[in-house]
Write a protein that holds these residues in place. Structure first.
Motif, short mmCIF file in Angstrom:
data_model
loop_
_atom_site.label_atom_id
_atom_site.label_comp_id
_atom_site.label_asym_id
_atom_site.label_seq_id
_atom_site.Cartn_x
_atom_site.Cartn_y
_atom_site.Cartn_z
N LYS B 400 0.82 -1.21 0.00
CA LYS B 400 0.00 0.00 0.00
C LYS B 400 0.86 1.26 0.00
O LYS B 400 0.44 2.30 -0.48
N ASN B 401 2.04 1.15 0.53
CA ASN B 401 2.88 2.34 0.69
C ASN B 401 4.06 2.39 -0.28
O ASN B 401 5.02 3.12 -0.06
N THR B 402 3.97 1.57 -1.32
CA THR B 402 5.00 1.60 -2.35
C THR B 402 4.40 2.23 -3.61
O THR B 402 3.32 1.85 -4.03
N VAL B 403 5.09 3.20 -4.17
CA VAL B 403 4.59 3.83 -5.40
C VAL B 403 5.70 3.92 -6.44
O VAL B 403 6.88 3.99 -6.10
N GLU B 404 5.29 3.91 -7.70
CA GLU B 404 6.25 4.11 -8.79
C GLU B 404 6.01 5.48 -9.39
O GLU B 404 4.87 5.84 -9.66
N VAL B 405 7.07 6.24 -9.59
CA VAL B 405 6.91 7.57 -10.17
C VAL B 405 7.94 7.81 -11.26
O VAL B 405 8.97 7.13 -11.30
N SER B 406 7.64 8.78 -12.14
CA SER B 406 8.65 9.16 -13.12
C SER B 406 8.81 10.67 -13.23
O SER B 406 9.62 11.14 -14.01
N HIS B 407 8.03 11.41 -12.45
CA HIS B 407 8.17 12.87 -12.45
C HIS B 407 8.65 13.37 -11.10
O HIS B 407 8.24 12.88 -10.07
N TRP B 408 9.52 14.35 -11.16
CA TRP B 408 10.15 14.88 -9.95
C TRP B 408 9.14 15.41 -8.93
O TRP B 408 9.29 15.19 -7.73
N GLN B 409 8.07 16.06 -9.42
CA GLN B 409 7.09 16.61 -8.48
C GLN B 409 6.39 15.50 -7.70
O GLN B 409 6.17 15.61 -6.50
N ASP B 410 6.06 14.41 -8.41
CA ASP B 410 5.44 13.26 -7.73
C ASP B 410 6.42 12.65 -6.72
O ASP B 410 6.04 12.28 -5.62
N PHE B 411 7.66 12.55 -7.15
CA PHE B 411 8.69 11.98 -6.28
C PHE B 411 8.74 12.75 -4.97
O PHE B 411 8.67 12.18 -3.88
N LYS B 412 8.83 14.08 -5.09
CA LYS B 412 8.93 14.92 -3.89
C LYS B 412 7.70 14.75 -3.00
O LYS B 412 7.81 14.62 -1.77
N LYS B 413 6.54 14.73 -3.64
CA LYS B 413 5.29 14.63 -2.89
C LYS B 413 5.21 13.28 -2.16
O LYS B 413 4.88 13.22 -0.97
N ASP B 414 5.53 12.23 -2.89
CA ASP B 414 5.41 10.89 -2.28
C ASP B 414 6.44 10.68 -1.17
O ASP B 414 6.16 10.03 -0.17
N ILE B 415 7.63 11.20 -1.38
CA ILE B 415 8.64 11.11 -0.31
C ILE B 415 8.14 11.85 0.92
O ILE B 415 8.23 11.37 2.05
#
Lengths: 476, 476
Positions: B400-415
């Motif tokens: 549930k807490n693992t996500v795949e991203v490819s955009h920096w904004q998503d990366f920052k948000k998810d982190i």
């Protein structure tokens, strides 16, 4: 040529000290480390230690002791709390120099660091008895020559530390743990031990009294194998361990501590070993059986197949199959003898035809043919017999070298002849010091629990009233 | 009043950090020591460690690894032999100040002291592979705040150190030990882990590459649970470990090292614990069953008798019988829940009449009545189910807490939202440093073994070519 490199080059009876050094290294029990005063405990010895751990853990579990782990470091201020204890260990302590913080000792024993925690945990009689044991490394900064397993700056041990409501409970269990050590030595290691109380001079720094198990090595020197101390209430007072008793009054508990170390492995090697190498009591052997197939080109495949079948069949004894191509059977025999494996099984093509093997027991070097059908049973039986035989032999040695004396001249002569001597003794520290000086180093070993009703003879040295019969010997 | 002192005063979901500190201390897993930065591992946690040891010892025995013990002290000169290694550990080393001798470090890890011995033992290809493991305490002089099990100046671990003829053998077994760690976590501790390779920035000081198992804690921070390093030939060269290969040429061997520590116990407490306390996977529970007899004056004797009969009958599960007079049943229920015992059995006079007990499983807090005749079976079944259920629940949380991203904004948000993030990454140290700075501390966790055939997106941060998908998260 080959044998010479592999085997031990001196006889046990002729140069015991060199024999011991060689056996420990050549049987790959331990090695000197480049780190001064330290040893490497190699797998062949560490597995003995694991057997000791397994045996003892099972025993203390039934006595409701739990294992735990306390810090390696002891603040200088902890040491200072118990004056006798601090004095006793002072010359042996290694210190950490990290800056800006209190000086820290590396534990030589854990009374102080454990009792600091106990003072937080013990509140009420409901928390007692508290029984905790730890398996740990300890450090004593020895300056004398390193002797593998016997005198090294670091060694492994277990230390039990219990807290009780009454002196009676504490006395009782202090003795129980000693009795457990006696059983461990006799049942597991086939080593007979002498139980008793240490003299005032030799008791643990900070203890009310110390009980010990001792054994006599083949060179006539006694070796202390384990101790159990009734610590009285001294540490409890210094570390402010208090509890509310059943009458709701603040009370001071009683404590004991008890330990055995990897020194036991040294004793085992000394006592059972012979000119061909180590002899392991089956109960502590990593491999109880070494299978050596005798390989010829034409029958190799068949013989190896059978050897591996035997390995599977005998897996309760964790056998090894020595299938190395580039060593002769003779070399292999020597190697597994040197390493003390209790039983060797030789299997050649002719044996295979006759559905038998050659079984050689390490302790007596006796060979016999055994049919494959009865091999499992024969091995079981032989292992039990080796275990017993080693104890019996060691007991005989101990008895033969124990003498009772009541005259000083006999005492001196027997000590010189490396006997374990029983003699009437006053128990005074000064007198013991005199004995030591006059005999070139004999020490009191311990005072047997069983004493005669009346001691007619005076103290062996000072001729004052003797308070008990005491054991004396040269010692490690 | 009573409940408040005994139980945990904050919710796991509301103040995770304080919840963890309380659960560790109140379930009596560990305690802070007066010795700065150190912890006391109490019996409830040490027994978990013993289960880990037993499980792992059995596994590595089948892989022909032998246990041994090497010195605690490491001469300064050993450290200097491997430059990268010395640099990596320098800030964390504690030193001994005994006078007149070389400065000695207290081992932060044992590569150097072990390989000094290996250089004496390894002579020929016949001596390889050499596979040795040790269970030991290690010291790293942390200056950040102490976290029980997670960050202390001393902790316990095992460290395996093997030597091989070829890189291929070394690669293969470096992976095998990692797979063993994965099994240990999943089968024994019910903790799912993520396997992969560490980035260049995060690999072990002196290694060719590092493999790791990682897990995600309930607060969204990743925890490194174990590592297996292929050390290449660097240490062998520095410590002059050489051997004669089959062609009789002098050759340099390959080495690996691998370890897990008492940190695993912290992870277990964090992952499975709840607002009522610790939840133990049955396979590591000292007591798998707590029997609480419900005592009334008139039926006390009978009920206690049956409770003790059950204790004997269920002895495979090492049950405890809580027969204390001065605590209410409710207090007792809370206490054994707090300490995480997998199954509680309640037994009152009415149950006795009906020949049944109440069985409560700790993980789901579900109660049911069970007939005495089917109790053993029901307990067996329930324990297996608890073990599985804990793993399943933890896996669900991880997924549930693992996500795949490819955009920096998503990366920052998810982190920021404390997710474990999979993203394309170039692998450069500088780029990883940038990621860390721009996200307030996210680190690469590891690089999954399984990678897509082609990575279309550029590196998440620098937009250069991505060389693999990598896991990132905040971490301990």
């Amino acid at each position: 040529m080959a044998k010479k490199t592999l085997g031990i080059s001196v006889k046990k009876s002729e140069n015991f000290s060199e024999w011991y050094t060689q056996i420990v290294q050549k049987a790959e029990l331990a090695d000197y480390s480049t780190v001064k005063g330290c040893m490497v405990i190699r797998p062949n010895a560490y597995s003995i230690w694991e057997h000791i751990q397994d045996y003892f853990n099972e025993r203390i579990k039934t006595l409701e002791v739990r294992n735990a782990y306390f810090p390696l470091f002891i603040p200088e201020s902890f040491f200072k709390k118990e004056a006798e204890h601090a004095k006793g260990f002072k010359p042996e302590v290694a210190w950490i120099q990290n800056s800006g913080e209190e000086l820290l000792a590396i534990r030589p024993t854990s009374e102080t660091v454990m009792y600091d925690s106990y003072s937080k945990w013990v509140r009420s009689w409901k928390d007692l008895p508290l029984r905790i044991n730890q398996w740990a490394n300890v450090v004593r900064w020895e300056t004398k020559a390193t002797r593998l397993f016997l005198r090294t700056r670091e060694f492994l041990w277990q230390e039990g530390h219990c807290v009780y409501e009454t002196k009676k409970d504490c006395d009782k269990e202090t003795r129980i743990y000693l009795d457990e050590y006696e059983k461990l030595c006799e049942e597991l290691l086939s080593i007979p031990v002498l139980t008793g109380t240490k003299t005032e001079k030799e008791k643990f720094a900070g203890a009310l009294y110390t009980l010990s198990i001792e054994s006599l090595m083949p060179d006539g020197k006694a070796l202390q194998m384990g101790t159990s101390h009734n610590l009285g209430q001294g540490f409890a007072k210094s570390f402010k361990i208090k509890y509310l008793n059943k009458k709701e009054q603040v009370d001071t508990p009683w404590q004991n501590s008890w330990g055995v170390s990897t020194r036991l492995i040294g004793a085992l090697a000394m006592i059972h070993g012979d000119d061909r190498g180590l002899v392991l009591p089956p109960k502590v052997a990593y491999h109880q059986v070494a299978i050596v197939p005798i390989l010829f080109e034409d029958s190799k495949k068949k013989v190896l197949k059978k050897a591996n079948e035997l390995k599977t069949k005998l897996k309760a004894h964790n056998p090894l199959v020595d299938d190395r191509d580039d060593y002769s059977p003779g070399w292999k025999f020597n190697e597994w003898e040197l390493k003390g494996i209790p039983i060797r099984i030789e299997l050649g093509p002719r044996d295979l035809q006759k559905k038998q093997v050659v079984l050689v027991r390490r302790d007596l070097n006796e060979k016999k043919h055994v049919k494959l059908t009865s091999l499992s049973k024969e091995i079981e039986k032989t292992l039990v017999d080796i275990q017993k035989n080693l104890l019996k032999k060691a007991k005989k040695h101990l008895e033969k070298n124990t003498v009772e004396v009541s005259h000083w001249q006999d005492f001196k002569k027997d000590i010189k002849n490396r006997k374990l001597v029983l003699a009437p003794f006053c128990g005074e520290k000064n007198c013991e010091e005199q004995i030591r000086e006059k005999t070139d180093g004999a020490k009191s070993i311990n005072i047997p629990f069983k004493q005669p009703k009346e001691i007619k003879e005076p103290c062996i040295q000072c001729k004052e009233k003797a308070n008990f019969i005491c054991r004396f010997a040269k010692s490690y």
